[in-house]
Motif scaffolding. Structure first.
Motif, PDB file in Angstrom:
ATOM      1  N   GLY A  22     -23.387  13.055  26.836  1.00 54.93           N
ATOM      2  CA  GLY A  22     -22.435  14.082  26.802  1.00 54.93           C
ATOM      3  C   GLY A  22     -21.012  13.475  26.192  1.00 54.93           C
ATOM      4  N   GLY A  23     -20.856  12.196  27.013  1.00 59.10           N
ATOM      5  CA  GLY A  23     -19.535  11.290  26.567  1.00 59.10           C
ATOM      6  C   GLY A  23     -19.576  10.827  25.173  1.00 59.10           C
ATOM      7  N   HIS A  78     -10.967   8.683  30.763  1.00 60.94           N
ATOM      8  CA  HIS A  78     -10.984  10.106  31.371  1.00 60.94           C
ATOM      9  C   HIS A  78     -12.057  10.917  31.616  1.00 60.94           C
ATOM     10  CE1 HIS A  78      -6.911   9.977  32.884  1.00 60.94           C
ATOM     11  NE2 HIS A  78      -6.614   9.483  31.617  1.00 60.94           N
ATOM     12  N   TRP A  79     -13.121  10.476  30.428  1.00 64.38           N
ATOM     13  CA  TRP A  79     -14.442  11.305  30.341  1.00 64.38           C
ATOM     14  C   TRP A  79     -15.096  11.469  31.643  1.00 64.38           C
ATOM     15  CZ3 TRP A  79     -16.779  15.134  28.048  1.00 64.38           C
ATOM     16  CH2 TRP A  79     -17.942  15.279  28.289  1.00 64.38           C
ATOM     17  N   ALA A 107     -11.598  20.879  27.187  1.00 65.43           N
ATOM     18  CA  ALA A 107     -10.401  20.381  27.613  1.00 65.43           C
ATOM     19  C   ALA A 107      -9.905  19.185  26.826  1.00 65.43           C
ATOM     20  CB  ALA A 107     -10.604  19.963  29.100  1.00 65.43           C
ATOM     21  N   PHE A 108     -10.706  18.289  26.360  1.00 66.47           N
ATOM     22  CA  PHE A 108     -10.320  17.335  25.360  1.00 66.47           C
ATOM     23  C   PHE A 108      -9.690  17.565  24.053  1.00 66.47           C
ATOM     24  CE2 PHE A 108     -12.577  14.279  28.485  1.00 66.47           C
ATOM     25  CZ  PHE A 108     -11.495  13.435  28.518  1.00 66.47           C
ATOM     26  N   LEU A 109     -10.352  18.796  23.525  1.00 69.85           N
ATOM     27  CA  LEU A 109      -9.996  19.291  22.409  1.00 69.85           C
ATOM     28  C   LEU A 109      -8.699  19.980  22.523  1.00 69.85           C
ATOM     29  CD1 LEU A 109     -13.277  20.749  21.021  1.00 69.85           C
ATOM     30  CD2 LEU A 109     -12.139  18.838  19.883  1.00 69.85           C
ATOM     31  N   ALA A 110      -8.398  20.487  23.598  1.00 70.03           N
ATOM     32  CA  ALA A 110      -7.090  21.160  24.007  1.00 70.03           C
ATOM     33  C   ALA A 110      -5.937  20.032  23.983  1.00 70.03           C
ATOM     34  CB  ALA A 110      -7.055  21.792  25.181  1.00 70.03           C
ATOM     35  N   ALA A 111      -6.433  18.911  24.647  1.00 70.89           N
ATOM     36  CA  ALA A 111      -5.531  17.676  24.856  1.00 70.89           C
ATOM     37  C   ALA A 111      -5.147  17.268  23.290  1.00 70.89           C
ATOM     38  CB  ALA A 111      -6.198  16.566  25.529  1.00 70.89           C
ATOM     39  N   VAL A 112      -6.178  17.011  22.385  1.00 70.64           N
ATOM     40  CA  VAL A 112      -5.898  16.702  21.048  1.00 70.64           C
ATOM     41  C   VAL A 112      -4.872  17.538  20.378  1.00 70.64           C
ATOM     42  CG1 VAL A 112      -6.999  16.421  18.658  1.00 70.64           C
ATOM     43  CG2 VAL A 112      -8.130  15.479  20.662  1.00 70.64           C
ATOM     44  N   ARG A 113      -5.000  18.750  20.512  1.00 68.67           N
ATOM     45  CA  ARG A 113      -4.287  20.144  19.867  1.00 68.67           C
ATOM     46  C   ARG A 113      -2.969  19.922  20.595  1.00 68.67           C
ATOM     47  NH1 ARG A 113      -9.237  23.113  20.075  1.00 68.67           N
ATOM     48  NH2 ARG A 113      -8.526  24.223  22.265  1.00 68.67           N
ATOM     49  N   ARG A 162       3.064  17.272  21.664  1.00 69.46           N
ATOM     50  CA  ARG A 162       3.854  17.913  22.685  1.00 69.46           C
ATOM     51  C   ARG A 162       3.788  17.335  23.919  1.00 69.46           C
ATOM     52  NH1 ARG A 162       1.262  22.087  20.242  1.00 69.46           N
ATOM     53  NH2 ARG A 162       0.248  22.646  22.150  1.00 69.46           N
ATOM     54  N   PHE A 163       2.862  16.317  24.176  1.00 70.04           N
ATOM     55  CA  PHE A 163       2.440  15.808  25.490  1.00 70.04           C
ATOM     56  C   PHE A 163       3.805  14.851  25.689  1.00 70.04           C
ATOM     57  CE2 PHE A 163       0.714  13.279  28.732  1.00 70.04           C
ATOM     58  CZ  PHE A 163       0.175  14.253  29.495  1.00 70.04           C
ATOM     59  N   ASP A 164       4.243  15.141  27.000  1.00 71.30           N
ATOM     60  CA  ASP A 164       5.289  14.062  27.762  1.00 71.30           C
ATOM     61  C   ASP A 164       4.678  12.969  28.306  1.00 71.30           C
ATOM     62  OD1 ASP A 164       7.408  12.965  28.793  1.00 71.30           O
ATOM     63  OD2 ASP A 164       7.922  14.655  30.025  1.00 71.30           O
ATOM     64  N   ARG A 165       5.007  11.854  27.606  1.00 73.39           N
ATOM     65  CA  ARG A 165       4.198  10.509  27.955  1.00 73.39           C
ATOM     66  C   ARG A 165       4.651  10.127  29.448  1.00 73.39           C
ATOM     67  NH1 ARG A 165       5.290   9.047  22.410  1.00 73.39           N
ATOM     68  NH2 ARG A 165       7.322   7.535  23.032  1.00 73.39           N
ATOM     69  N   ARG A 166       5.827  10.661  29.860  1.00 76.05           N
ATOM     70  CA  ARG A 166       6.132  10.178  31.258  1.00 76.05           C
ATOM     71  C   ARG A 166       5.117  10.772  32.207  1.00 76.05           C
ATOM     72  NH1 ARG A 166      12.279  12.114  30.318  1.00 76.05           N
ATOM     73  NH2 ARG A 166      10.831  13.714  29.365  1.00 76.05           N
ATOM     74  N   ARG A 167       4.523  11.985  31.936  1.00 73.89           N
ATOM     75  CA  ARG A 167       3.710  12.523  33.112  1.00 73.89           C
ATOM     76  C   ARG A 167       2.305  11.948  32.739  1.00 73.89           C
ATOM     77  NH1 ARG A 167       3.572  18.049  30.922  1.00 73.89           N
ATOM     78  NH2 ARG A 167       1.942  18.437  32.592  1.00 73.89           N
ATOM     79  N   PRO A 168       1.727  11.834  33.924  1.00 72.29           N
ATOM     80  CA  PRO A 168       0.316  11.253  34.059  1.00 72.29           C
ATOM     81  C   PRO A 168      -0.601  12.454  33.222  1.00 72.29           C
ATOM     82  CG  PRO A 168       0.784  11.898  35.896  1.00 72.29           C
ATOM     83  CD  PRO A 168       2.121  12.140  35.387  1.00 72.29           C
ATOM     84  N   PHE A 169      -1.313  11.904  32.487  1.00 69.83           N
ATOM     85  CA  PHE A 169      -2.687  12.742  31.537  1.00 69.83           C
ATOM     86  C   PHE A 169      -3.579  13.206  32.380  1.00 69.83           C
ATOM     87  CE2 PHE A 169      -6.321  12.862  28.892  1.00 69.83           C
ATOM     88  CZ  PHE A 169      -5.739  13.509  27.692  1.00 69.83           C
ATOM     89  N   GLY A 170      -4.130  12.585  33.487  1.00 68.51           N
ATOM     90  CA  GLY A 170      -5.240  13.061  34.306  1.00 68.51           C
ATOM     91  C   GLY A 170      -4.948  14.274  35.087  1.00 68.51           C
ATOM     92  N   PRO A 171      -4.023  14.446  35.645  1.00 71.49           N
ATOM     93  CA  PRO A 171      -3.616  15.680  36.439  1.00 71.49           C
ATOM     94  C   PRO A 171      -3.537  17.083  35.522  1.00 71.49           C
ATOM     95  CG  PRO A 171      -2.266  14.260  37.242  1.00 71.49           C
ATOM     96  CD  PRO A 171      -3.002  13.616  36.130  1.00 71.49           C
TER      97      PRO A 171
END
Lengths: 371, 178
Positions: free
Chosen positions: A14-15, B30-31, B55-61, B65-74
């Motif tokens: 899947g990855g 993260h996968w 979720a990853f596609l939402a991340a790409v979109r 606008r993502f703030d780099r100071r915040r952690p991505f995982g949460p």
């Protein structure tokens, strides 16, 4: 290693699949930078041009340029004389009825028929006449018919020819290819969107929630659901039945038969009108409209860049592949032309004009069938 | 798994400027946890892949606008777990068979760890809400406060779901989870 650190089923494969989808989405995002939305300006300009054309002498020149914009290809043939793919047949729908066009350009009107569709090998048609679903030969000889109270639409033959799915009112129904065993499959379906999976009696359709349901019509309690936010207007299976292509207004999703999305093709501000899978399932052609312009684009079904094949002013309303996959036929309805585009590298374009004079009001391409 | 907070910031910065290798590093990092979290909640590999992929596609979109100071995982895990809960609830409301019974060709299941399968099977007996908090606490290693914020729940609810869920799991597993 704790239990939490071990991979779970499907994680590695899947990855890899998902990385391919994410990378494509990322590269599309890079290739298509944000652009200013010119639509309000274009509308204002068009309105202004019409007003100018009406009231000022220079405005006549402006109107002339607007006419030119949807004039279509120059040097177009005045009528359809033949099809480039020998022994093939076109199906065209107009207000008058369904037209069957032979490869030598001869054609027959099946008057009063609508929603016509080819049987798998092009020997028969399924079409709607009044409140009846009929199976008939291309020469108009009716083999059977069945009447239903609700408006009948979108008959669709399974690949082996043994089943026909159709909508009667809000109900998705299935009937055997010989006109027997008619039965309701479900009322939880959005009318007009369905696709048979090749080599099976599994039918993909859209439920009212907007998700894709894949149901074996012979075992209707067995079904699977693919969740999607695409709101598909069109579903197509690749010929090997392994991939399902769902086309929505703003994106195309390519799903594996078990559900995971293999690829997502997003448009920016454009609207996708329709898409067509090549007969071998490897290529996808689609029409995107944006700010009064239409473009025919093509890409690999599972991977590869998206290329513009042809663009023009106005509306491209449909595209179909030749049965041999060597050319596509583009319906440039605003220009009242059809364009035979030979190979996606656009080696040659043959244009035919006066389509509505040939086929009557509101002609639309339905399918190109079966060598 | 390698990858410090500094690495992550660099990957996000690189991806925001168009670097595919940086995006891939972020994705590969993260996968596994994103997919695993989804799988352990929905217990369906196709659905888990779909949920993690979305979720990853939402991340790409949303990358620009993502703030780099915040952690991505949460941020990613919040999307994954909430969608997984939604999926599990909706599946519970409809009658659905497995794809294999459709007569479609199913991909062969890959070899996986025995412990992971035991854990997945035990979790499958819990409600989606209990699965979610246990996965967030013990796989993704969030505090109850962070779980409460991610799922929009009172902290007391998270604690009680954790306690009840772990009590149920304890009887099904050989070793302690905590």
């Amino acid at each position: 290693m704790s239990r939490w650190d071990e991979p779970v089923p499907g994680e590695r494969e899947g990855g890899d699949r998902t990385w391919s989808v994410v990378r494509d989405a990322f590269e599309e995002r890079i290739r298509v930078p944000h652009k200013r939305d010119w639509r309000p300006i274009a509308i204002a300009a068009a309105v202004g041009a019409v007003i100018a054309g009406a009231v000022t002498p220079p405005g006549h020149a402006v109107l002339g340029s607007l006419r030119d914009a949807v004039r279509g290809e120059r040097n177009a043939a005045p009528a359809l004389l033949s099809l480039p793919s020998p022994h093939s047949r076109l199906l065209v729908q107009s207000v008058e009825g369904a037209w069957v066009v032979q490869s030598d350009g001869s054609k027959r009107l099946l008057r009063g028929y609508r929603n016509a569709t080819w049987s798998p090998h092009g020997l028969y048609l399924a079409a709607v006449h009044g409140n009846e679903l009929r199976a008939l030969e291309p020469n108009g000889a009716v083999h059977w018919s069945i009447g239903r109270a609700g408006a009948i639409r979108n008959p669709h033959w399974s690949f082996d020819g043994y089943r026909i799915a159709y909508f009667a009112g809000p109900t998705l129904r299935v009937i055997y290819g010989d006109g027997t065993h008619d039965r309701a499959l479900t009322r939880d379906a959005r009318p007009g969107v369905s696709a048979w999976q090749p080599a099976s009696h599994a039918l993909a359709y859209l439920n009212r929630a907007g998700n894709i349901v894949i149901r074996n019509v012979d075992q209707p309690l067995h079904f699977a659901v693919i969740r999607t936010r695409l709101t598909p207007r069109q579903l197509q299976w690749t010929r090997d039945g392994r991939l399902l292509v769902a086309t929505g207004s703003h994106g195309i999703g390519v799903f594996a038969q078990r559900g995971p999305q293999q690829r997502r093709i997003d448009t920016g501000v454009g609207t996708i009108e329709t898409s067509a899978l090549s007969p071998d399932g490897k290529h996808l052609a689609f029409i995107e409209t944006r700010a009064g312009q239409s473009s025919l684009q093509a890409t690999g079904t599972t991977t590869g860049p998206t290329r513009e094949i042809f663009n023009g002013a106005g509306i491209f309303s449909n595209v179909v592949w030749a049965p041999d996959g060597r050319s596509v036929l583009l319906d440039w309805s605003s220009a009242d032309q059809w364009l035979f585009i030979h190979s996606l590298s656009v080696e040659k374009v043959d244009a035919v004009s006066n389509i509505s004079a040939d086929f009557g009001k509101e002609p639309s391409l339905v399918g190109w069938c079966c060598p | 798994m390698a990858g410090s907070r500094g690495d992550e910031r660099a990957w996000i910065r690189g991806a925001q400027s168009g670097s595919v290798p940086d995006l891939e590093a972020l994705f590969r990092h993260h996968w596994p946890r994103a997919y695993r979290a989804a799988y352990l909640v929905v217990h369906d590999s196709a659905a888990a892949e779909d949920i993690a992929q979305e979720a990853f596609l939402a991340a790409v979109r949303g990358l620009d606008r993502f703030d780099r100071r915040r952690p991505f995982g949460p941020w990613l895990h919040r999307i994954v777990v909430n969608r997984a809960i939604d999926w599990s609830r909706s599946r519970a409301l409809r009658r659905e068979s497995s794809d294999a019974r459709l007569g479609l060709v199913a991909a062969p299941a890959p070899p996986d760890g025995e412990h992971a399968q035991t854990l997945a099977a035990a979790l499958a007996d819990l409600s989606p809400e209990h699965r979610a908090v246990i996965v967030m606490r013990h796989l993704l290693e969030y505090t109850p406060g962070e779980i409460a914020e991610a799922l929009g729940l009172p902290r007391g609810t998270v604690n009680s779901r954790l306690r009840r869920g772990l009590d149920e799991l304890a009887g099904k597993l050989d070793e302690e989870l905590q």
